[in-house]
Design a protein around this motif. Sequence first.
Motif, PDB file in Angstrom:
ATOM      1  N   VAL A  98       0.934  -1.289  -0.189  1.00 13.23           N
ATOM      2  CA  VAL A  98       0.575  -0.160   0.115  1.00 13.23           C
ATOM      3  C   VAL A  98       1.058   1.640   0.332  1.00 13.23           C
ATOM      4  N   ASP A  99       1.899   1.174   0.590  1.00 18.57           N
ATOM      5  CA  ASP A  99       3.047   2.189   0.540  1.00 18.57           C
ATOM      6  C   ASP A  99       4.064   1.648   0.489  1.00 18.57           C
ATOM      7  N   PRO A 100       5.446   2.219   0.387  1.00 17.64           N
ATOM      8  CA  PRO A 100       6.685   2.399  -0.143  1.00 17.64           C
ATOM      9  C   PRO A 100       6.631   1.081   1.785  1.00 17.64           C
ATOM     10  N   THR A 101       7.134   0.040   1.103  1.00 13.21           N
ATOM     11  CA  THR A 101       7.584  -0.612   2.537  1.00 13.21           C
ATOM     12  C   THR A 101       8.629  -1.042   2.511  1.00 13.21           C
ATOM     13  N   VAL A 102       8.926  -1.831   3.277  1.00 11.23           N
ATOM     14  CA  VAL A 102      10.176  -2.727   4.042  1.00 11.23           C
ATOM     15  C   VAL A 102      10.056  -4.067   4.635  1.00 11.23           C
ATOM     16  N   LEU A 103      11.013  -5.026   4.002  1.00 12.24           N
ATOM     17  CA  LEU A 103       9.828  -6.301   4.939  1.00 12.24           C
ATOM     18  C   LEU A 103      11.243  -7.177   5.165  1.00 12.24           C
ATOM     19  N   LEU A 104      11.103  -8.223   5.700  1.00 15.95           N
ATOM     20  CA  LEU A 104      12.121  -8.883   6.330  1.00 15.95           C
ATOM     21  C   LEU A 104      11.426 -10.409   5.699  1.00 15.95           C
ATOM     22  N   LEU A 105      12.106 -11.561   5.368  1.00 15.85           N
ATOM     23  CA  LEU A 105      11.963 -12.527   4.780  1.00 15.85           C
ATOM     24  C   LEU A 105      12.870 -13.462   4.899  1.00 15.85           C
ATOM     25  N   LEU A 106      11.731 -14.293   5.533  1.00 17.51           N
ATOM     26  CA  LEU A 106      12.155 -16.036   5.991  1.00 17.51           C
ATOM     27  C   LEU A 106      12.389 -17.286   4.976  1.00 17.51           C
ATOM     28  N   ASN A 107      13.084 -17.811   4.876  1.00 13.77           N
ATOM     29  CA  ASN A 107      13.046 -18.234   3.352  1.00 13.77           C
ATOM     30  C   ASN A 107      11.819 -19.946   4.080  1.00 13.77           C
ATOM     31  N   ARG A 108      11.264 -20.922   3.476  1.00 13.57           N
ATOM     32  CA  ARG A 108      10.157 -21.988   3.631  1.00 13.57           C
ATOM     33  C   ARG A 108      11.272 -23.051   4.788  1.00 13.57           C
ATOM     34  N   SER A 109      12.632 -23.065   4.251  1.00 13.55           N
ATOM     35  CA  SER A 109      13.257 -24.063   4.847  1.00 13.55           C
ATOM     36  C   SER A 109      13.591 -23.829   6.081  1.00 13.55           C
ATOM     37  N   ASP A 110      13.609 -22.522   6.240  1.00 18.78           N
ATOM     38  CA  ASP A 110      14.580 -21.805   7.460  1.00 18.78           C
ATOM     39  C   ASP A 110      13.420 -22.272   8.228  1.00 18.78           C
ATOM     40  N   PHE A 111      12.271 -21.709   7.554  1.00 18.11           N
ATOM     41  CA  PHE A 111      10.680 -21.524   8.659  1.00 18.11           C
ATOM     42  C   PHE A 111      10.669 -22.823   9.571  1.00 18.11           C
ATOM     43  N   LEU A 112      10.466 -23.793   8.556  1.00 16.76           N
ATOM     44  CA  LEU A 112       9.880 -25.122   9.595  1.00 16.76           C
ATOM     45  C   LEU A 112      11.374 -25.205   9.939  1.00 16.76           C
ATOM     46  N   HIS A 113      12.305 -25.448   9.295  1.00 18.88           N
ATOM     47  CA  HIS A 113      13.231 -25.641  10.912  1.00 18.88           C
ATOM     48  C   HIS A 113      13.005 -24.934  12.011  1.00 18.88           C
ATOM     49  N   PHE A 114      13.379 -23.702  12.515  1.00 20.66           N
ATOM     50  CA  PHE A 114      12.511 -23.264  12.575  1.00 20.66           C
ATOM     51  C   PHE A 114      10.814 -24.038  13.872  1.00 20.66           C
ATOM     52  N   LEU A 115      10.388 -23.590  13.208  1.00 18.34           N
ATOM     53  CA  LEU A 115       8.739 -24.465  13.959  1.00 18.34           C
ATOM     54  C   LEU A 115       9.042 -26.230  14.979  1.00 18.34           C
ATOM     55  N   ARG A 116      10.146 -26.445  14.369  1.00  9.48           N
ATOM     56  CA  ARG A 116      10.343 -27.535  14.470  1.00  9.48           C
ATOM     57  C   ARG A 116      10.787 -27.711  16.336  1.00  9.48           C
ATOM     58  N   LYS A 117      11.807 -26.576  16.153  1.00  9.03           N
ATOM     59  CA  LYS A 117      12.202 -27.016  17.372  1.00  9.03           C
ATOM     60  C   LYS A 117      11.776 -25.750  18.540  1.00  9.03           C
ATOM     61  N   SER A 118      10.094 -25.440  17.987  1.00  7.86           N
ATOM     62  CA  SER A 118       9.800 -24.565  19.056  1.00  7.86           C
ATOM     63  C   SER A 118       8.121 -24.480  19.380  1.00  7.86           C
ATOM     64  N   ASP A 119       8.169 -25.533  19.849  1.00  9.29           N
ATOM     65  CA  ASP A 119       6.270 -25.724  20.568  1.00  9.29           C
ATOM     66  C   ASP A 119       5.850 -24.488  20.343  1.00  9.29           C
ATOM     67  N   GLY A 120       6.553 -23.654  21.586  1.00  5.85           N
ATOM     68  CA  GLY A 120       5.481 -22.037  21.024  1.00  5.85           C
ATOM     69  C   GLY A 120       5.426 -21.365  20.324  1.00  5.85           C
ATOM     70  N   ALA A 121       6.161 -22.050  19.325  1.00  5.73           N
ATOM     71  CA  ALA A 121       5.982 -20.986  17.944  1.00  5.73           C
ATOM     72  C   ALA A 121       5.166 -21.349  17.191  1.00  5.73           C
ATOM     73  N   ILE A 122       4.357 -22.707  17.570  1.00  9.61           N
ATOM     74  CA  ILE A 122       3.517 -23.089  16.925  1.00  9.61           C
ATOM     75  C   ILE A 122       2.366 -23.196  17.251  1.00  9.61           C
ATOM     76  N   GLU A 123       2.240 -22.951  19.333  1.00 13.44           N
ATOM     77  CA  GLU A 123       0.792 -22.669  19.128  1.00 13.44           C
ATOM     78  C   GLU A 123       0.775 -21.157  19.079  1.00 13.44           C
ATOM     79  N   ALA A 124       2.082 -20.289  18.695  1.00  8.79           N
ATOM     80  CA  ALA A 124       1.219 -18.678  18.231  1.00  8.79           C
ATOM     81  C   ALA A 124       1.093 -18.485  17.183  1.00  8.79           C
ATOM     82  N   ILE A 125       1.157 -19.424  16.101  1.00 10.67           N
ATOM     83  CA  ILE A 125       0.399 -19.085  14.813  1.00 10.67           C
ATOM     84  C   ILE A 125      -0.310 -19.857  14.366  1.00 10.67           C
TER      85      ILE A 125
END
Length: 226
Positions: A98-125
């Motif tokens: 909508v406006d000029p925007t700055v984004l931070l990107l996380l790719n799929r493999s890193d994201f899934l690896h992260f979720l496997r290590k964190s039950d808290g993140a799975i509950e939050a998402i």
Amino acid sequence: MDAMEMVSHIPMFRSLTPEDRAELASLLRIQKVKAGEVLFRKGSEGTTLYLIQSGAVKIVLPSRLGDEMIVTIFSEGDFFGEMALLDNMPRSADAIAVDPTVLLLLNRSDFLHFLRKSDGAIEAILSSLSIRLRRTDDLLEDTSFLNIPARFAKKLLELGDTFGRRDGETLNISLRLTQKDLADMVGATRESINKELRVLREKGIVSISGSSLTIKDISRLKRRVR
């Protein structure tokens, strides 16, 4: 907000240890986009989770006839694009800055690896996805049971809560939204929104200057939702 602050700010990542947050922040890459730039289209492959460092992004459901429905607008501190990463299905909507925007990107493999290590993140998402589903239900309910003036008033109040800057008794919304954008957000035509804006201006409830809309009388706007 730098990458580490961004990770700490997002509810999905708050339960992580400082070390895990630092590791996750190191995996993020930055992308800057212009207003109106398309991040992805419905049906495209989902390979990235997006975190908004600054700016705003609208999520749009297009139809085969060329009509659109703006499901929501995400702003600083929000994240989106996680559904395609989780189910490996194509994107379910368009995402457009909508406006000029700055984004931070996380790719799929890193994201899934992260979720496997964190039950808290799975509950939050899962909690986040539930909230977004409820918002979609609310949108469908509003479209079915509220008339256009009520739907439009409610949407302006929501935009004020999310993007407004309070100045005394008024709320200034500085967001690059066209009348068509506003119409797409409430399932109406641009002509009907133009008419509603004219009514609201004549009643002294809102004022418009350039791309900025000011809610001058919040109480009267709330009464239009009832």
